[in-house]
Design an enzyme around this catalytic site. Structure first.
Site, PDB file in Angstrom:
ATOM      1  N   GLY A  12       0.936  -1.331  -0.007  1.00 39.73           N
ATOM      2  CA  GLY A  12       0.005   0.121  -0.054  1.00 39.73           C
ATOM      3  C   GLY A  12       0.800   1.246   0.174  1.00 39.73           C
ATOM      4  N   ARG A  58     -12.328 -13.321  -2.207  1.00 41.23           N
ATOM      5  CA  ARG A  58     -12.599 -13.449  -3.481  1.00 41.23           C
ATOM      6  C   ARG A  58     -14.041 -13.843  -3.664  1.00 41.23           C
ATOM      7  NH1 ARG A  58      -9.471 -15.188  -7.964  1.00 41.23           N
ATOM      8  NH2 ARG A  58      -7.730 -15.644  -6.433  1.00 41.23           N
ATOM      9  N   ILE A  87     -11.246  -7.762 -11.430  1.00 41.16           N
ATOM     10  CA  ILE A  87     -12.428  -7.094 -11.113  1.00 41.16           C
ATOM     11  C   ILE A  87     -13.590  -7.670 -11.761  1.00 41.16           C
ATOM     12  CG2 ILE A  87     -13.546  -4.781 -11.024  1.00 41.16           C
ATOM     13  CD1 ILE A  87     -11.092  -4.932  -9.530  1.00 41.16           C
ATOM     14  N   HIS A 103      -0.211   0.287 -13.447  1.00 43.99           N
ATOM     15  CA  HIS A 103       0.716  -1.059 -13.925  1.00 43.99           C
ATOM     16  C   HIS A 103       1.964  -0.559 -14.071  1.00 43.99           C
ATOM     17  CE1 HIS A 103       1.053  -4.825 -15.462  1.00 43.99           C
ATOM     18  NE2 HIS A 103       1.988  -4.480 -16.246  1.00 43.99           N
ATOM     19  N   ASP A 144      -5.826  -4.867 -18.173  1.00 46.54           N
ATOM     20  CA  ASP A 144      -4.678  -4.169 -18.579  1.00 46.54           C
ATOM     21  C   ASP A 144      -5.041  -3.140 -19.922  1.00 46.54           C
ATOM     22  OD1 ASP A 144      -1.990  -5.939 -17.123  1.00 46.54           O
ATOM     23  OD2 ASP A 144      -3.511  -4.546 -16.215  1.00 46.54           O
ATOM     24  N   GLU A 173       5.765   6.075  -9.574  1.00 49.14           N
ATOM     25  CA  GLU A 173       4.371   5.919  -9.161  1.00 49.14           C
ATOM     26  C   GLU A 173       4.091   6.954  -8.018  1.00 49.14           C
ATOM     27  OE1 GLU A 173       4.611   1.723  -7.991  1.00 49.14           O
ATOM     28  OE2 GLU A 173       4.061   0.984  -9.776  1.00 49.14           O
TER      29      GLU A 173
HETATM   30  C1  GRF Z   1       2.829  -1.001  -7.819  1.00 49.52           C
HETATM   31  O1  GRF Z   1       4.030  -1.472  -8.426  1.00 49.52           O
HETATM   32  C2  GRF Z   1       1.598  -1.158  -8.715  1.00 49.52           C
HETATM   33  O2  GRF Z   1       2.073  -0.791 -10.088  1.00 49.52           O
HETATM   34  C3  GRF Z   1       1.191  -2.429  -9.007  1.00 49.52           C
HETATM   35  O3  GRF Z   1       1.293  -3.015  -7.410  1.00 49.52           O
HETATM   36  C4  GRF Z   1       2.260  -2.283  -6.888  1.00 49.52           C
HETATM   37  C5  GRF Z   1       1.572  -1.922  -5.445  1.00 49.52           C
HETATM   38  O4  GRF Z   1       2.792  -1.625  -4.716  1.00 49.52           O
HETATM   39  N1  GRF Z   1       0.102  -2.482  -9.493  1.00 49.52           N
HETATM   40  P1  GRF Z   1       2.169  -0.919  -3.312  1.00 49.52           P
HETATM   41  O5  GRF Z   1       1.181  -1.903  -2.661  1.00 49.52           O
HETATM   42  O6  GRF Z   1       1.415   0.418  -3.528  1.00 49.52           O
HETATM   43  O7  GRF Z   1       3.567  -0.645  -2.555  1.00 49.52           O
END
Ligand code: GRF
EC number: 2.1.2.2
Length: 186
Positions: A12, A58, A87, A103, A144, A173
């Site tokens: 997270g 799930r 989902i 992603h 995706d 990110e």
């Molecule tokens: C991230 O690398 C995101 O791109 C992928 O899952 C990872 C989540 O990382 N979908 P975190 O749990 O937010 O640290």
């Protein structure tokens, strides 16, 4: 004030950056952190920001319990931040152009089944690519393959390990995901 729910299955770190960003926002707030796991660090991060949490299996998700909760909480946007389950279509249809995923690669490369977490960075390393990056996209039935909203790239040095690559991608990110979500909300 629009209400965001974040779905996460792991640490997270992205969820934390999003909660941090929207703490000061006048147009949206993180109203819920939902996870298909009960023992993951994202739930601790939610506590730190006093954001309510909801965990589900799930099976419960497939039975509609997650959709029910999101409606109950009057959620406007669903943010997938490291959510590893597919989902259900009724959930996607309930949030048309309002469900966003991140992603850890430059889609359409390195997308699809099994391409998550370190698997992505190992594949990028194995391919000898000179760059990688992030993709933020809307979620449609084909996961995706939803409309790409934003991409950012970073260079890969030949000496980089998959862990080094993961670190560079995480930095992108954390830098961009909150702002891109913010830019989508009117
Ligand atoms: C991230 O690398 C995101 O791109 C992928 O899952 C990872 C989540 O990382 N979908 P975190 O749990 O937010 O640290």
């Amino acid at each position: 004030m629009q209400r965001l729910a974040i779905l996460a299955s792991g640490s997270g770190s992205n969820a934390e950056k999003i909660m941090e960003h929207f703490q000061k926002s006048k147009k949206a707030s993180v109203a819920l952190i939902a996870s298909n796991k009960t023992d993951v660090f994202v739930l601790e991060r939610a506590k730190k920001f006093q954001v309510p949490t909801f965990t589900f299996s799930r099976k419960e998700m497939q039975e509609g319990k997650l959709l029910e909760k999101l409606k109950q909480e009057k959620i406007d946007w669903v943010i997938l931040a490291g959510f590893l389950l597919k989902i259900p279509e009724d959930l996607i249809r309930a949030f048309p152009d309002r469900m966003v995923n991140i992603h850890p690669a430059l889609l359409p490369n390195y997308g699809g089944k099994g391409m998550y977490g370190m698997h992505v960075h190992e594949a990028v390393k194995a391919a000898g690519d000179e760059s990688t990056g992030i993709t933020i996209h809307l979620v449609n039935e084909n996961y995706d393959e939803g409309k790409i909203i934003f991409q950012a790239a970073t260079a890969i040095d030949p000496s980089d390990t998959p862990e080094d690559i993961a670190q560079k991608v995480h930095a992108l990110e954390h830098r961009y995901f909150p702002e891109v979500i913010d830019s989508l909300i009117k």
